[in-house]
Write an enzyme that holds these catalytic residues in place. Structure first.
Site: not given
Length: 417
Positions: A188-189
Site C-alpha cells: 500500500d505504501e
C-alpha cells in the site's frame, strides 16, 4: 527526549493549520477512499503544505480510525499519523446530493485522489470525463490493486495481494519458512509513494499545458517497480531469486552477527576495500589476501565459512564495543532498531526525525515520524494530527462552498454529511 516543540496546542481551532511558506500551499487535494494506499499519498502531499480535504462516510468514517493492535483509551494510534495535516469532512458519496457536493468541491481543486475499486467513480457519475467538464485542470489520482485497465482491474485488491503478485512476498523471509510479510503494509505504501510522484508530475504537466490527466497507480506494479533486476535475471540467465533470510546471495560479508551482550549487529563489509578494513579491525589482515575472500565473487562463494569467522570474532565484544571498533574503522554497521531505540537515539533527536504533536483526542502529545525528505529551503512540517470525523464540515461547506448554516443542518439531518 529533546523532540521538536508541539506543532499545535490542544485548543488550536485553526481549520487548515499554518501552511505559510510550504511548497504545496497553493495545491488543494480532495481525498476520497479509505484505509492506507490513497490516504497515505494524501498525507505525503499534506506534509508539504497541500490543503487536503478528506471525505469520509458520515455514518462510520475511515476504518483506519479503528485499526491497530495498540490503542490509547480505545483511540487508534494509526489515525493520528495517517490523518495528519488534513481537513476532515463527511459526505455520503452514494447519494446524488453527496455527489453534487463533490462536483462543487472539485471545481476549485487541483487533485482528486481516490482508491476505490475501478468503476466506482463512474457509477457515481464522477468519471474523469465528467469531472473535466467542470474543471479541465483537475489531476485525478487513482490508486487500486491492479490498475484501471486489464482483466483483473475490477477485482478487490489489498496490499498483501499486490505484494504477492509483485514478487516481494516470494523473496521475503527465511528459506526454511513460507513467504513472509515485511512487517508493515509496504505494498500500500509503495503504491502511495508512486501515486504521489505521479501526482506531482501531472501537476507540473498541468501547469505547462492547462490540462489534467489520470494518474493510475496499481499496488502490484508499485511492488514490481522495486524488484530490481529480478525479471531479466530469470528471463536472460534463468536465475530465480529465492528467500535468503538476513543475507544477500553471493554478497559477503553482509549479515547479522552475535555479540557478548546478546544484541545482534548488522555488518555490511562486502566491498573489497571495506572488507580489507574489516580484516584489519579483526586483527586478521591476511584474510583480505586469502584466495577465498580476496574479492567479491570469492567471498560470495565462501559466505558460510566467512560468516562463521566473523561471528566468532564479534561474539567477544558487547554491541557497544563492537560498534565502536567498526565505526572507527569506517565499516557500515548498526543495531536493528525498534521504537524504543529510535526514541532514544541521539542522531534521531539531533535531526528531529521524530516529532511530538499535541492531540486533543488523546489529551497529550503524541510522537510520530517527521516529514521526509528534507528540503533545505521549503521543508514540510507536521501541523496537526488526524482530526475527528467531520470536524471541518462547517469550515469547508460553509466558507469554501458558501452553504448557509441552515443548508448544512439540512444536509446533516438527511444523512448527506
Amino acid at each position: 527526549m529533546a523532540e521538536q516543540e508541539a506543532a499545535t496546542s490542544p485548543d488550536d481551532a485553526s481549520t487548515e493549520g499554518d501552511r505559510t511558506g510550504l511548497p504545496l500551499a497553493d495545491v488543494r487535494v480532495i481525498e476520497m477512499g479509505q484505509l492506507l494506499a490513497g490516504p497515505f499519498c494524501a498525507q505525503l502531499l499534506g506534509d508539504f503544505g497541500a490543503d487536503v480535504i478528506k471525505i469520509e462516510p458520515p455514518d462510520a468514517g475511515d476504518p483506519i480510525r479503528e485499526w491497530g493492535q495498540a490503542k490509547a483509551d480505545g483511540a487508534s494510534l494509526w489515525w493520528p499519523v495517517l490523518g495528519r495535516n488534513k481537513r476532515t469532512i463527511t459526505c455520503n458519496l452514494r447519494t446524488p446530493e453527496g455527489q453534487e457536493l463533490v462536483r462543487r468541491l472539485v471545481a476549485d481543486a487541483d487533485v482528486l485522489l481516490e482508491n476505490f475499486r475501478p468503476g466506482t467513480l463512474e457509477r457515481w457519475g464522477l468519471s474523469p470525463e465528467e469531472l473535466w467538464k467542470i474543471n479541465p485542470k483537475l489531476v485525478i489520482t487513482r490508486v487500486s490493486g491492479y490498475g484501471q485497465s486489464g482483466p483483473y482491474a475490477t477485482r478487490a485488491g489489498y496490499g498483501s495481494i499486490g505484494e504477492a503478485m509483485g514478487g516481494l512476498r516470494y523473496v521475503t523471509g527465511d528459506p526454511s519458512t513460507p513467504p513472509s510479510r515485511a512487517g508493515i503494509s509496504i505494498g500500500d505504501e509503495l503504491a502511495a509513494v508512486f501515486a504521489c510522484i505521479g501526482t506531482l508530475v501531472a501537476l507540473h504537466h498541468r501547469d505547462r499545458t492547462g490540462r489534467g490527466q489520470v494518474v493510475d497507480s496499481a499496488i502490484y506494479e508499485a511492488v514490481l517497480g522495486m524488484m530490481e533486476s529480478l525479471i531479466p535475471e530469470w528471463q536472460v540467465a534463468g536465475y530465480r531469486r529465492e528467500r535468503t533470510g538476513a543475507t544477500l546471495p553471493g554478497v559477503a560479508p553482509s549479515n547479522i552477527y552475535p555479540t557478548r551482550s546478546g544484541q545482534m549487529v548488522l555488518v555490511a563489509a562486502n566491498q573489497d576495500s571495506v572488507f580489507r578494513r574489516l580484516a584489519e579491525a579483526m586483527g586478521r589482515p591476511e584474510l583480505a589476501d586469502d584466495d577465498r575472500y580476496r574479492d567479491h565473487n570469492s567471498r560470495g562463494a565462501n559466505m558460510a565459512e566467512l560468516d562463521e569467522l566473523i561471528s566468532t570474532w564479534t561474539s567477544g565484544f558487547t554491541s557497544d564495543e563492537l560498534l565502536h571498533i567498526l565505526h572507527a574503522a569506517g565499516i557500515p554497521a548498526g543495531l536493528i532498531y525498534s521504537a524504543p531505540d529510535m526514541l532514544e537515539d541521539p542522531h534521531f533527536i539531533a535531526r528531529e526525525a521524530i516529532v511530538s504533536i499535541a492531540s486533543r483526542t488523546l489529551g497529550r502529545d503524541i510522537s510520530m515520524q517527521n516529514v521526509f525528505p528534507r528540503l533545505s529551503a521549503t521543508p514540510g512540517r507536521v501541523r496537526h494530527v488526524g482530526r475527528e470525523r467531520g470536524e471541518d464540515n462547517h469550515d469547508v461547506y460553509g466558507d469554501l462552498l458558501g452553504l448557509t448554516t441552515d443548508q448544512i443542518a439540512d444536509l446533516e439531518a438527511n444523512g448527506i454529511i
